[in-house]
Design an enzyme around this catalytic site. Sequence first.
Site, PDB file in Angstrom:
ATOM      1  CB  CYS A 139       0.513  12.353  23.771  1.00 44.81           C
ATOM      2  SG  CYS A 139      -0.288  13.342  22.487  1.00 44.81           S
ATOM      3  CB  CYS A 142       3.346  14.852  17.443  1.00 44.84           C
ATOM      4  SG  CYS A 142       3.495  13.044  17.368  1.00 44.84           S
ATOM      5  CG  ASN A 178      19.544   0.777   6.448  1.00 46.27           C
ATOM      6  OD1 ASN A 178      19.960   1.851   6.844  1.00 46.27           O
ATOM      7  ND2 ASN A 178      19.057  -0.144   7.264  1.00 46.27           N
ATOM      8  CD  GLU A 187      13.891  -1.741  -3.464  1.00 46.63           C
ATOM      9  OE1 GLU A 187      12.730  -1.412  -3.770  1.00 46.63           O
ATOM     10  OE2 GLU A 187      14.195  -2.315  -2.398  1.00 46.63           O
ATOM     11  CG  ASN A 228       8.024  -7.185  -9.257  1.00 52.40           C
ATOM     12  OD1 ASN A 228       7.972  -7.497  -8.067  1.00 52.40           O
ATOM     13  ND2 ASN A 228       6.936  -6.881  -9.954  1.00 52.40           N
ATOM     14  CG  ASP A 233      14.577  -4.791   5.473  1.00 50.85           C
ATOM     15  OD1 ASP A 233      13.544  -5.041   6.131  1.00 50.85           O
ATOM     16  OD2 ASP A 233      15.113  -3.661   5.449  1.00 50.85           O
ATOM     17  CB  CYS A 240       7.950  -4.322   8.733  1.00 51.20           C
ATOM     18  SG  CYS A 240       7.316  -4.655   7.071  1.00 51.20           S
TER      19      CYS A 240
END
Length: 447
Positions: free
Chosen positions: A79, A168, A314, A330, A357, A378, A404
Amino acid sequence: MSRSNSRSRAPVPELEADITDLSHDGRGVARVDGKAVFVAGALEGERVRLRIRKRHRHFDEAEVAEVLSRSPHRVEPKCPHFGQCGGCSLQHLDATAQIAAKQRVLADNFARIGKVEPAQWLPPLVDEPWGYRRKGRLSVRAVAKKGRVLVGFREEANPRYVADIRHCDVLHPALGSRIELIGDLVGAMDAAADIPQIEFAAGDDAVALVFRHMQPLSERDREALIAFGKAHGFAIYLQPGGVSGVHPLWPEAPRLAFKLSPGGGADDVELEFQPLDFVQVNAGMNRRMMARAMELLDPQPGDRVLDLFCGLGNFTLPIARRVAEVVGVEGEHGLVSRAADNARRNGIANAGFLVANLFEDQRGVDWARQPWDKLLLDPPRAGADQVLAYLPHKTTRRIVYVSCHPASLARDAGILVNQHGFRLGAAGVMDMFPHTAHVESIALFER
């Protein structure tokens, strides 16, 4: 001279230093007079001339003025905006070295924070490194001095500014090639100064653009957006207020969806979603991640599985194809509602979805008291330590943890191993965000 130093007439100091490490955010690490210096654009093993950007009490920030001795892993960034745009920080490092650096970060976090080590390191998961990003937010700013509207990510050195980019290469190709056109579109609108951001989301067959606008749009602006959507194949949404106010402008009822096929056909599911819903950013990596998660979880026909932080389902829905029962939990009502809708659309009757929660104590509710054979986690960056205060129960034999954030995974791994008696059977990194320092990983815990 960088913009942050433009008010000072004093010359910016330049120093020579050896880069001894790569930081968690992809900057080279040097030591000058005993003080740590984080050097944007530098790689481990290089000697560079660096330019100080900002001084702090315990460390300094700098940029590369000249590479005096190159790393064998240095490559030419694809880039032309690399170094200015803050969207990527590792395009100058070859792909093999990028993923190796991420695995070192994960290993270091396990050892330093969790005091654990996996019995097996899984081969890193990688996929197509370009055009992978199907979800995100672009900043928008009308810049009078440039005579145009800039659309893109924030500048690497000065996050207050929007980087001046024309295209991009990491965005979905339908969007990445049209960055400049979108800027021209906004620049010609009456509301050019009142659009601070555009969010984008791509399904398998459609790409949506969500225009956040601070004032009502004129009819001329609405017509311009519709015409742009028709000409380039985008679904156009408007966001006049909060998330709940997002609505389609054109077409009347857009459909965003993606398919998952972790079992090569037997487990096929299709998930519909709204443009601001959380979905995994990298579609190709999501498919690979799903296959690995199923391999590690090893769902069996008689299993009862609990999926926490389940989002749209998912993981929940593919798991449901193989087990007796799965429940997804969730915290966001909208996601839970759409997950249940996705189960119905896919003819899945053995998956239930609940709102809770998970950062509050849920040990008194029914699902938290029940016995579960297997658990999938997750969580967001904060991790799952609140949940691990009361789960898993003694009946849970196997846990797959998708992360993550390596530090929170390492912390939670320590809890599972040292407090709950699990063994960290395997772990590995997944290149969900190529060319960035973001570390996504997956781990298996066994009794």
